[in-house]
Design a protein around this motif. Structure first.
Motif, PDB file in Angstrom:
ATOM      1  N   LEU A  44       0.847  -1.199   0.000  1.00  0.00           N
ATOM      2  CA  LEU A  44       0.000   0.000   0.000  1.00  0.00           C
ATOM      3  C   LEU A  44       0.879   1.245   0.000  1.00  0.00           C
ATOM      4  CD1 LEU A  44      -2.798   1.320   0.232  1.00  0.00           C
ATOM      5  CD2 LEU A  44      -2.543   1.229   2.722  1.00  0.00           C
ATOM      6  N   ARG A  45       1.812   1.264   0.908  1.00  0.00           N
ATOM      7  CA  ARG A  45       2.644   2.458   1.050  1.00  0.00           C
ATOM      8  C   ARG A  45       3.452   2.755  -0.205  1.00  0.00           C
ATOM      9  NH1 ARG A  45       4.551   5.269   5.644  1.00  0.00           N
ATOM     10  NH2 ARG A  45       6.393   6.493   5.092  1.00  0.00           N
TER      11      ARG A  45
ATOM     12  N   LEU B  94      -6.877   7.682   3.870  1.00  0.00           N
ATOM     13  CA  LEU B  94      -7.182   7.224   2.510  1.00  0.00           C
ATOM     14  C   LEU B  94      -8.522   7.759   1.999  1.00  0.00           C
ATOM     15  CD1 LEU B  94      -6.004   3.517   2.969  1.00  0.00           C
ATOM     16  CD2 LEU B  94      -4.770   5.378   1.850  1.00  0.00           C
ATOM     17  N   SER B  95      -8.901   8.890   2.520  1.00  0.00           N
ATOM     18  CA  SER B  95     -10.245   9.376   2.191  1.00  0.00           C
ATOM     19  C   SER B  95     -10.400   9.773   0.735  1.00  0.00           C
ATOM     20  CB  SER B  95     -10.596  10.555   3.102  1.00  0.00           C
ATOM     21  OG  SER B  95      -9.607  11.555   2.924  1.00  0.00           O
TER      22      SER B  95
ATOM     23  N   PRO C 220      -3.467   2.912   8.117  1.00  0.00           N
ATOM     24  CA  PRO C 220      -4.064   3.824   7.130  1.00  0.00           C
ATOM     25  C   PRO C 220      -5.486   3.427   6.751  1.00  0.00           C
ATOM     26  CG  PRO C 220      -2.404   2.416   6.107  1.00  0.00           C
ATOM     27  CD  PRO C 220      -2.305   2.177   7.585  1.00  0.00           C
ATOM     28  N   LEU C 221      -5.806   2.161   6.932  1.00  0.00           N
ATOM     29  CA  LEU C 221      -7.166   1.731   6.605  1.00  0.00           C
ATOM     30  C   LEU C 221      -8.161   2.312   7.607  1.00  0.00           C
ATOM     31  CD1 LEU C 221      -6.552  -2.043   5.741  1.00  0.00           C
ATOM     32  CD2 LEU C 221      -6.649  -0.081   4.186  1.00  0.00           C
TER      33      LEU C 221
ATOM     34  N   LEU D  84      -2.154   5.874  -7.125  1.00  0.00           N
ATOM     35  CA  LEU D  84      -3.578   5.582  -7.370  1.00  0.00           C
ATOM     36  C   LEU D  84      -4.326   6.876  -7.695  1.00  0.00           C
ATOM     37  CD1 LEU D  84      -5.739   3.324  -7.369  1.00  0.00           C
ATOM     38  CD2 LEU D  84      -6.134   3.828  -4.946  1.00  0.00           C
ATOM     39  N   ARG D  85      -5.111   6.815  -8.766  1.00  0.00           N
ATOM     40  CA  ARG D  85      -5.923   7.961  -9.163  1.00  0.00           C
ATOM     41  C   ARG D  85      -6.853   8.358  -8.016  1.00  0.00           C
ATOM     42  NH1 ARG D  85     -10.897   8.006 -10.925  1.00  0.00           N
ATOM     43  NH2 ARG D  85     -11.097   5.827 -11.506  1.00  0.00           N
ATOM     44  N   HIS D  86      -7.041   9.630  -7.801  1.00  0.00           N
ATOM     45  CA  HIS D  86      -7.996  10.062  -6.786  1.00  0.00           C
ATOM     46  C   HIS D  86      -9.369   9.560  -7.183  1.00  0.00           C
ATOM     47  CE1 HIS D  86      -5.729  13.397  -4.466  1.00  0.00           C
ATOM     48  NE2 HIS D  86      -5.024  12.290  -4.608  1.00  0.00           N
TER      49      HIS D  86
END
Ligand SMILES: Cc1ncc(C[n+]2csc(CCOP(=O)(O)OP(=O)(O)O)c2C)c(N)n1
Ligand SMILES: Cc1ncc(C[n+]2csc(CCOP(=O)(O)OP(=O)(O)O)c2C)c(N)n1
Ligand code: SF4
Ligand code: SF4
Ligand SMILES: [Mg+2]
Ligand SMILES: [Mg+2]
Lengths: 616, 346, 346, 616
Positions: free
Chosen positions: D95-96, D135-136, D129-130, D102-104
């Motif tokens: 993830l990091r 990760l909003s 982060p989850l 990753l596209r918004h």
């Protein structure tokens, strides 16, 4: 005895003489003696020794011809001269290999004894040129040098083989007479160095020398003598020096000026080996020379020495650079000071190993994987090798970077009278090893972007370096994409920034005008002389000779734009030309040749005049 | 500033206070879990503090390969250089700096494939280097091609039908290259390896140690025949200077010469212990003979094959400099500049 | 067009008609008068026509050095390549063309200095090459620097105070690199050299011949201790397979083992011939032992140290190709292109 | 089962998905399976696998993250996509390492089971982060992949370790469901290839796959599915191919087309080794592969094979080129056909060995001593490696010269769907060995200035070649100055003349206008896509992608002059840029980056638009 002659004497401004003979005939020694005597007589001069490629080519063969040319003058001399005025040919092969160069109307002295059928054949003659009229363009003096010499030294009691070998001193004596030179210097040398090794041979050579002088003085054949007055030369103490000797001395000087221990890692290769030989003799100065198993090991050990805190030098020629390139890349990455001295020779591949060329420039600039900036500087005359070596070392330790120093076969073996420098007057090269663990970051940088030199043995500075990309500042391994990009640009900028420390371009001649002649390396003399000739012919010409090829001087672009035409003159197919076009988008013209030989003054003058004329 | 002058201004740290922890670094170790390299690293970290050398005087130079990542994990001066060239760099370090303890860490590919020439030349010269070669009989880092120590017929990525190359015998090669100290250790044999490392470290001159190392990813079990507890006694021949060559659970087997001067395995009781070969670390030809004892026909010799003392390259170089200095008339570079034929223009 | 196809279309010349003259070229020989290279050239020119091989099937590859000019003077296919790399090029020739007789001519510098690695790897693989190394213990072409076979202490241009390098023992090195044929000859010993060359030529596999060669310009007399008529009998040990090691004018001296397994010179009569060592070309360790007999302590062995037969690299490669071909389902490259997961877009 | 869902489906033109996990997590396999299924579904696509540099980095570490991105579309796809729309993160490190890309608004599927304290720490997270709201910007789907999988396959009876390893198939099944893909292809693969090796594992993986699909179908979490319609693709049979596979196949094809025996001399090096691996398997086609002791021996043996009459190939990467350069120079001098394939990687020195870069161009052009012209060509996509290999071989044997073929790490490991060529339709490569002794001169030349190929074994053609300069026509050693000059120019002209055989430049897009984008090698896709975007934005832009870098096409200068601005886009600091400036004096702009990563489409589009706008 020197003034005993009654013959008339004509004065010339400049004369070029070429001694040519079989490689066993001692032509290099003859040339060197003449050079030293001429220098003592106060002329400016330049020389060009031309060895055969073989160790011992068959006697009498074209391949075995050895030559030595000296150009001396009462004004400034830039090159060994395009065309000799005098040719001494000790055998038919020497004649054949050299006659095309002799100026029309020039003097040819030939050793008739050697012009028998067998030797003529070996040289590829079908008839005797001394007799068949083919030399009518020259003033020919056929002299039975061998036999006159043998008679002159008969009482010394040398065996035939050794006796015949003294004939070069006869020829030297004769030429001394012809150019009104004193025998003193050579007599002293024979009685000193030579007598120490072989007193009998010394005695014979002394007799031969004097016999040659007397022959000129007494024979009817020579009706007159020549004289070249003293030149106006900067006062000081002088000696003759070859490029390779000057290079060796330059690195010794750099070691002394920096206080560092000199380490040379090298693998023998023509024409660079003599630097290794010279430095091998300087163990008493703390010089470590390491003859490695190959070029890679040579630079490898040198990297080790740089890492350990030495003044690290590796010497080679073009094929060796090819082999060293992977390791050069490592040391660029390690950011350690190290000088790679490339004595260029005729390429590609094994090419013409004993000939000169300037065709490694692009190799040293670009011959490594990845973006690998390395500073490059070039020496422009034998004596200049000394200062270039010091400059290379200075850049290396100040900027913590490998540096390439380019010389070439012509500079390496060529000699010139050289004003002996005074070490006390030369600026020191400051060096500081890092010591403080608290402030230590292996890849932190100073104002030059140089990193600290942290040598093993320093408490608390234990750290690891290597060829993988490293994190900015810490020097730890980093695979971070942006760090890699930044580091590539930092390394490029570090080298580019060296330009800030360089003096502005010095143009000889006109500061703007028709033509700018741009060159680098060992062509300095020919370009300078060609420029002078063209200016004398009324053209507005400047000559810029670049010492720094990477980075190029900051003001170079401006200088180039001040002339209508830029001629880049090189002994390759246009390498600096290519660089200047890319850098400055200047529509320069490449004047080039790849003949294993230096430019002639006339070639350059012709090219300048041609381009100065065409108002493109 | 010369190194001599510099060294005279600093003072070294105390070596007696060092422990194995002092040689560990903060870098994440990037070997595969289970790799034999870990065990070797541990042994080296155990040996270094016992040598009485200040930590800053150690230099580790490596080439490229999994094994060559070693310097990152050892808190000394270190260089992870280029493939096969570590011995050359180490030579330069040692020649300039005889005061340092210089180590080379290399792999079978790094040392014997691309680096073979530097390897033999370093030994020939007897440069005072400690060369540790991790022999996993494979190229680990490039993901599994056969190496110059891989057995013939080995199937790897680059030899899908089996390699037709015969392997080198690294011990034979080192001996023929005139190495003055030649030994073999095994990653998992901590005690034996430790002993060999210590002797290597203390040897003056090139010390070569071949270390059998398991690459559990690309050549797993290559040395099981030797390290397996059940097979070990029969498979291993511990070399001890001055002792007859015996092996087996109770030393019941031995090595002797047959009539053709070839080695044979004998029953000690039946053959007589006095007829066994006796190990002699000073006899190069005997060392070579022992290096030819290869599994499965023979037990594998482990320990020191050869150890002799000969002046080192760096030592002789230093002596030559000293001698030249003592004979010199002084005057530095100016003297050289002034020498020879000169003339003065006024 | 493949080489196979090409070869099937041409017909070879008759080798039986060849004489030594057929191997001379019109190129002027550029060795110094008196150089030992001339004698070696003559022996090779004498040996080649006796091998029953068409002239066009010989390839001579050399590196760089005086010795490496050899191909210019030998009327076969030839390549004067780059320094130290001749064994690699020759390997490529032989692997692609097992039908050719491939020779390498090299010097002590070319083979053992820059070329050391390729030298040992060619031997390790047992590529069917004949490697002639002219050992003059000096770099001739570059005008006289010490080489890896120069004796310690030698004063040369690059070692004015004497070299501190220990030399290689080329025979030891070749043996440790697993060479299947290892021999030594001497330039001036036409007969002995001829015999060794012939055996080398007929050997299947890497044949290494060290040839002592006098460089009368830069290392004159290096082998006088061995070639001088007066000293020869005492200085030379002729190796003969299966024969005891005897030398001296009437074979009155011999070589035996002492208690430490070291060699000693013995009086045959006193010691007993049966206690002498017996030469065995198949015993590598014995060969190594013999290679350690070095003057002046011992006589210098001349002749064949080792000769054994083992499948060659090129032969095994060929066999592997053949086997793969015989198992192949045919279909050429298209079959490979079509293989694997594919899908069709209409 | 595939159509059992009742959820709604949205259609997209293009989607990019990145699978990321620990190197032990099987991400490359997952990606490959998804690629094949997607290709079978009729999309155009491009992929980008991204391995860690280490063999086995510590589990859960950032260094150990392995990724695979696939970009698929109903229209033409040029690159793997700048920003993934979907990220599957199997652990916190994955993830990091990837979230920034990753596209918004994009979809993140994360394996919650791995987000324990220890793994978070290993990845450098201080909070989860989850859960911490960081990760909003994304649509986050936390799924306990590990445990659901374990439950699903519990009855197979695998041990824990093996069982955990099937979780990637769960993820794959879930993503298949999400993008409305059929399981058939992967099911067949599991039941075929995998079952053959390990039936138990196959059974478990099949269950995991289906469980993933079912999870998507049944859980509330996923409210809708996506669909990417078929693309319009040239009809034919396709397969996925990597650059290294295509390169290997290309040389096999060249051997078949020329009738020559293929010889590969190589020393393993990332990222070139796979070519050696591929060709090692083709012994049945008469291919000889020789794993040498180093790069020098590799090319040495290859020179021997060329001399002996084989199709001679050596493969390596940048550091290997540095080592081969001396031998490359020899073969240039020998004028023998030989291909040097350089799979470029991140430099300088060891650099970033597993990353891509285009920084060997100047090295292969200039990294040799002396004047040493060698043709250079570059492949522009994985599949294009096939044709480039054939072209390299064609030039080598037709013009009797070494040829450098450049690919890079991105092409080498990247895969693309590739239309399978038909060998029967491909032009032969004619080869003739010389046979006639009467007409034989080793360095006589044909209309291309190529010399004869005279192989050992040919009666009457015995001759000697070497690295020393050779006399024109005869090939004997020659030290003649003018001959050397002439030979240097002849060799240069020989390479220059290859341009005569090349087709004119093909520009994509506008044939004249605001901006010409010039590139070479593996950047084709990004430059094409960037050009398309800029043209869609209304600019007049052309894209010229050069295959031939030496010699450059004859009409290149004309083409460059048709645009107001020339942008040279490269993954280096401006190497082709430098070349074009020098050759054409064009004031081109260098768009470059050195991050070990390919260009993004958006980067290129932005650069074009910026320069198209500025009416300089
Ligand atoms: C000049 C060069 N060639 C090739 C490589 C690729 N390479 C790196 S390590 C290696 C072999 C390593 O084998 P070994 O020394 O046995 O190390 P191990 O990984 O097995 O410990 C190779 C071929 C390289 N880095 N540099
Ligand atoms: C790459 C490279 N490095 C160095 C040289 C210079 N060089 C040519 S021959 C030679 C040594 C030759 O010694 P040896 O092989 O013993 O040959 P000999 O001349 O004694 O027969 C050297 C160092 C070269 N030609 N190429
Ligand atoms: S690949 Fe083999 S040698 Fe390398 S780290 Fe992994 S287990 Fe060790
Ligand atoms: S230098 Fe020595 S080896 Fe070379 S040709 Fe002359 S005598 Fe022979
Ligand atoms: Mg290994
Ligand atoms: Mg020699």
């Amino acid at each position: 005895m020197e003034n005993s002659t009654a013959k008339s004497t004509t004065t010339f401004e400049s004369v070029a003489i070429r001694f040519a003979g079989d490689s066993g005939d001692g032509m290099q020694l003859t040339g060197t003696q003449f050079t030293e005597t001429t220098a003592l007589a106060g002329n400016d001069l330049a020389t060009f020794p031309d060895y055969p490629a073989e160790i011992r080519a068959p006697a009498g063969s074209l391949a075995g011809v050895s030559g030595f040319q000296i150009h001396f003058s009462s004004r400034e001399v830039h090159t060994p001269g395009d065309e000799p005025d005098v040719l001494v040919a000790m055998n038919p092969a020497a004649l054949r290999a050299n006659i095309a160069d002799l100026r029309h109307g020039g003097i040819l002295i030939a050793n008739t004894e050697q012009f028998g059928v067998k030797n003529l054949e070996r040289a590829g003659y079908t008839s005797n040129p001394l007799e068949d009229g083919s030399l009518s363009n020259y003033r020919v003096f056929p002299v039975d040098i061998t036999n006159i010499t043998l008679r002159a030294i008969a009482d010394v009691g040398l065996n035939q083989r050794a006796a015949v070998r003294t004939k070069n001193f006869f020829a030297l004596g004769l030429v001394y007479w012809l150019f009104s030179r004193e025998l003193t210097h050579t007599e002293q040398w024979i009685q000193g160095s030579m007598a120490a090794k072989d007193p009998l041979a010394a005695e014979a050579n002394l007799k031969a020398l004097r016999a040659g002088w007397n022959f000129g003085d007494t024979t009817e054949m020579f009706a007159q003598r020549y004289e070249v007055p003293k030149a106006r030369i900067t006062p000081g103490r002088y000696k003759n020096i070859t490029g390779n000797e000057a290079t060796a001395l330059g690195f010794l000087a750099a070691a002394e000026l920096s206080g560092l221990d000199l380490f040379l890692g090298s693998y023998p290769i023509t024409p660079a080996s003599d630097i290794l030989h010279s430095l091998s003799k300087q163990k008493h100065l703390g010089v470590r020379t390491f003859q490695a198993e190959d070029e890679i090991a040579a630079i490898g050990a040198t990297i080790g020495a740089a890492y350990a805190g030495g003044l690290a030098l590796t010497t080679t020629s073009g094929p060796g650079i090819a082999l060293k390139s992977e390791a050069m890349n490592l040391v660029m990455m390690l950011e350690l000071p190290l000088v790679i001295c490339d004595v260029q020779r005729g390429g590609p591949s094994t090419g013409l190993p004993t000939k000169t060329e300037q065709s490694d420039l692009l190799q040293v600039l670009f011959g490594r994987n990845g973006e690998s900036p390395i500073p490059v500087i070039a020496a422009s005359s034998p004596g200049d090798c000394f200062y270039t070596a010091i400059e290379a070392a200075r850049i290396a330790v100040t900027h913590m970077t490998p540096v390439v120093m380019l010389t070439d076969g012509y500079l390496a073996n060529g000699a010139e009278p050289w004003k002996i420098p005074n070490m006390a007057e030369m600026p020191r090269i400051p060096v500081k090893f890092h010591t403080d663990p608290a402030t230590f970051k292996a890849y932190a940088r100073d104002e030059f972007l140089a990193r600290p030199w942290a040598i093993p043995g320093t408490p608390g500075l234990e750290h690891r370096v290597g060829g993988l990309e490293k994190a900015n500042i810490t020097g730890n391994v980093s695979y971070d994409p942006n760090n890699h990009d930044a580091m590539c640009r930092l390394r490029a900028e570090k080298v580019a920034r060296i330009a800030r420390t360089l003096p502005p371009c010095e143009v000889y001649g006109d500061a703007e005008g028709d033509v700018l002649v741009v060159g680098w390396g060992g062509t300095l003399g020919a370009l300078r002389a060609g420029t002078e000739r063209a200016r004398e012919a009324g053209h507005r010409v400047g000559h810029l000779h670049l010492r720094h090829l990477n980075p190029l001087p900051d003001d170079l672009g401006d200088v180039l734009r001040r002339y209508r035409k830029v001629l880049v003159c090189e002994l390759n197919l246009g390498q600096l030309w290519f660089l200047l076009r890319a850098r400055y988008l200047v529509d320069a013209v490449s004047i080039n040749k790849v003949q294993g030989k230096p430019f002639k003054e006339a070639e350059i003058a012709r090219a300048i005049i041609e381009h100065a004329g065409s108002k493109a | 500033m010369s190194v001599q002058a510099f060294l005279s201004e600093i003072s070294h740290t105390d070596p007696t206070a060092l422990g194995r922890k002092d040689f560990q670094t903060d870098q994440e170790i990037r070997w595969c879990p289970g790799c034999g390299d870990y065990a070797i690293l541990a042994q080296v970290h155990k040996t270094l503090p016992e040598l009485g050398i200040p930590r800053e005087n150690f230099v580790f130079v490596s080439g490229i390969g999994c094994s060559s990542r070693f310097p990152y994990y050892t808190n000394t001066f270190g260089m992870h250089s280029i493939h096969g060239r570590a011995p050359t760099i180490a030579t330069g370090v040692k020649v300039l700096r005889p005061d340092l303890s210089v180590w080379v860490v290399t792999g079978d590919g790094d040392a014997l494939s691309i680096g073979g020439n530097h390897f033999i030349h370093a030994m020939r010269r007897n440069v005072d280097l400690k060369i540790l070669m991790f022999n996993n009989r494979i190229y680990g880092l490039t993901k599994g091609q056969y190496s110059p120590t891989s057995e013939q017929g080995k199937k790897t990525k680059s030899s899908p039908l089996g390699s037709v190359d015969y392997p080198f015998n690294p011990i034979s090669l080192a001996l023929s290259a005139e190495a003055t100290f030649v030994a073999r250790g095994i990653d998992v044999d901590a005690k034996g390896l430790g002993a060999v490392l210590e002797r290597a470290a203390k040897h003056k001159g090139t010390a070569f140690v071949e270390i059998y190392q398991n690459c559990n990813i690309f050549n797993d079990g290559a040395f099981d025949y030797l390290t397996d507890r059940k097979l070990k006694a029969e498979a291993e021949l511990r070399l001890e200077h001055g002792k007859p060559l015996r092996f087996g659970l109770n030393g019941e087997k031995g090595i002797a010469l047959d009539a053709q001067m070839n080695p044979m395995v004998v029953d000690v009781a039946a053959h007589g212990e006095d007829k066994l070969l006796v190990h002699n670390e000073e006899n190069a030809a005997l060392g070579f003979f022992l290096s030819r004892l290869v599994a499965p026909e023979f037990p594998t010799p482990v320990g020191v094959f050869r150890s002799v003392t000969k002046p080192t390259f760096d030592g002789m170089m230093e002596a030559q400099l000293e001698q030249a200095r003592s004979k010199s008339k002084g005057g530095g570079v100016q003297r050289l500049l002034d020498a020879g034929e000169t003339w003065t223009v006024e």
